[in-house]
Design an enzyme around this catalytic site. Structure first.
Site, short mmCIF file in Angstrom:
data_model
loop_
_atom_site.label_atom_id
_atom_site.label_comp_id
_atom_site.label_asym_id
_atom_site.label_seq_id
_atom_site.Cartn_x
_atom_site.Cartn_y
_atom_site.Cartn_z
N LYS A 96 0.81 -1.22 0.00
CA LYS A 96 0.00 0.00 0.00
C LYS A 96 0.84 1.27 0.00
CE LYS A 96 -4.45 -1.55 1.61
NZ LYS A 96 -4.31 -2.97 2.04
N GLU A 118 -9.74 6.65 3.53
CA GLU A 118 -10.66 5.71 4.14
C GLU A 118 -9.85 4.48 4.55
OE1 GLU A 118 -9.95 5.74 1.02
OE2 GLU A 118 -9.53 3.60 0.72
N SER A 384 1.64 -9.74 -1.12
CA SER A 384 1.29 -8.31 -0.99
C SER A 384 1.65 -7.73 0.37
CB SER A 384 -0.19 -8.10 -1.28
OG SER A 384 -0.99 -8.96 -0.48
C1 LIG Z 1 -5.14 -3.97 1.49
C2 LIG Z 1 -4.44 -5.20 1.20
C3 LIG Z 1 -4.81 -6.02 0.11
C4 LIG Z 1 -5.99 -5.75 -0.77
O1 LIG Z 1 -5.94 -4.59 -1.51
P1 LIG Z 1 -5.68 -4.57 -3.08
O2 LIG Z 1 -6.01 -3.17 -3.46
O3 LIG Z 1 -6.61 -5.56 -3.71
O4 LIG Z 1 -4.27 -4.92 -3.31
C5 LIG Z 1 -4.05 -7.14 -0.17
N1 LIG Z 1 -3.00 -7.48 0.60
C6 LIG Z 1 -2.62 -6.75 1.67
C7 LIG Z 1 -1.45 -7.19 2.47
C8 LIG Z 1 -3.33 -5.59 2.01
O5 LIG Z 1 -2.94 -4.87 3.07
#
Ligand SMILES: *Cc1c(COP(=O)(O)O)cnc(C)c1O
Length: 399
Positions: A96, A118, A384
């Protein structure tokens, strides 16, 4: 290190990916979005802006993140080689921050003194509070009352970072309501406030802007896999909430012969009603300023989503993923809570990497994909984020 000038040339000038996306907002507000669009296009073609941003991504957040050959996981399946893109190693623990640093720098460039955001689980709120502090911007985060209780630690982190947390007590008191409240506040204060949106959602230009800032993920994967293997991967896997980490990982490969696979949260199962799989069971409608697939009942009323993973618990999905699904360029599959929890434990045990429960949805799909692959093939999974935030809760499920 960002992706520009592909043959794949969407969205169009009105922000449409085929029939999805656009900017469904009141007329006077359209001007604000058009101005943002123009400023973003200028910034993205300004080398000084991009250099400034990449310096922050590099020295502050730790990019490039490694592309790690997961030998133990590869041996476990005995099929294609598996590489993990380590977005979990970013500052604040997930992808993020890539988007947030980009938007916060753009806010500064446009002369804004205040930013709003948000948040559901609090991850985007923490990332925004972090970037705001770094760049000297005043920050308010909108968060559902229920989430404030559930995500107490992240609320404390945001406060420690100097942000204000604005409690939203309407509707289901969760992420979707926090989005409504933030948009409403923004419409009333657009002359002095920049809205830092957390995923590849919202009205144009947000989906393409978030994609651009996150495209650093796929651009790095491409360079790293060419260095390590001398060729492109056969598959790129990523989890889908709003879709930002996935579109960031996919974008560099849009013109290439690479299979792109997004994994969304099935929750307890797509037929149970307790799900967040909007691409699998949603209907086309307008929500939060853009046309997309949304979970809704027979009367077209938005349904509350459910997933064990707060980051994937959203009733809609970014418009580009809706388009890529219908066009067949990318494939999307649902993963249940149980499958994600099992993958969370498997990756932790095999590789010593504890993935976020969101990312575990992408890891879980290996169970289905790997038997169909051959040892000559290459699979990249985007991790992610890291799973420290989930460990306490998930351990109770694993015993
Ligand atoms: C917020 C988040 C997501 C989901 O958000 P996307 O916009 O779909 O990437 C995925 N993985 C993690 C670790 C997150 O914090």
């Amino acid at each position: 290190m960002f992706v520009k000038n592909l043959k794949y040339n969407l969205p169009d000038k009105d922000g449409f990916f085929g029939e999805f996306g656009g900017a469904f907002v009141p007329d006077e507000f359209k001007k604000v979005l058009d101005n943002l669009d123009a400023e973003f296009e200028k910034a993205k073609n300004d080398e000084a802006f991009l250099t400034n941003l990449y310096e922050l991504l590099k020295d502050y957040s730790g990019r490039p993140t490694p592309l790690y050959f997961a030998k133990n996981l590869t041996n476990y399946y005995g099929k294609a080689k598996i590489y993990l893109k380590r977005e979990d190693l970013n500052h604040t623990g997930a992808h993020k921050i890539n988007n947030v640093l980009g938007q916060a720098l753009l806010a500064k460039r446009m002369g804004a003194k205040r930013v709003i955001a948000e948040t559901g689980a609090g991850q985007h709120g923490v990332a925004t509070a972090t970037a705001a502090t770094l760049l000297g911007l005043d920050c308010t985060v909108f968060m559902g009352e229920k989430d404030i209780v559930r995500q107490h630690l992240n609320v404390e982190r945001m406060k420690l970072l100097g942000a204000k947390v604005h409690s939203v007590d309407t509707g289901s008191k969760t992420l979707s309501d926090a989005c409504d409240a933030a948009i409403d506040y923004w419409i009333r204060h657009a002359d002095e406030v920049f809205y830092i949106l957390g995923s590849a959602v919202g009205p144009n230009p947000y989906p393409k802007m978030v994609r651009f800032f996150q495209s650093v993920i796929g651009a790095e994967i491409k360079q790293q896999i060419l260095e390590k293997e001398g060729r492109l991967p056969d598959y790129v896997l990523a989890c889908i909430g709003g879709g930002s980490n996935a579109i960031g990982a996919f974008h560099a490969f849009m013109d290439d012969d690479v299979n792109l696979i997004g994994l969304e949260a099935a929750g307890e199962g797509i037929d149970t009603g307790k799900t967040a799989a909007s691409l699998t069971v949603g209907k086309k409608m307008i929500l939060h300023g853009k046309r997309q697939y949304v979970l809704c009942d027979e009367n077209g009323k938005v349904k509350e989503s459910y997933s064990i993973s707060a980051g994937l618990d959203y009733p809609g999905c970014g418009p580009e993923h809706c388009y890529l699904k219908d066009s067949g360029r990318a494939k999307y599959y649902p993963i249940t809570d149980d499958e994600a929890v099992a993958a969370f434990a498997r990756l932790s045990k095999l590789e010593g990497i504890i993935p976020a429960i969101e990312s575990s949805h992408a890891v879980a799909y290996l169970e289905k994909l790997m038997p169909q692959t051959t040892p000559e093939q290459i699979v990249v999974v985007n991790i992610s984020g890291r799973g420290d935030k989930d460990t306490e809760r998930l351990l109770q499920l694993l015993v």
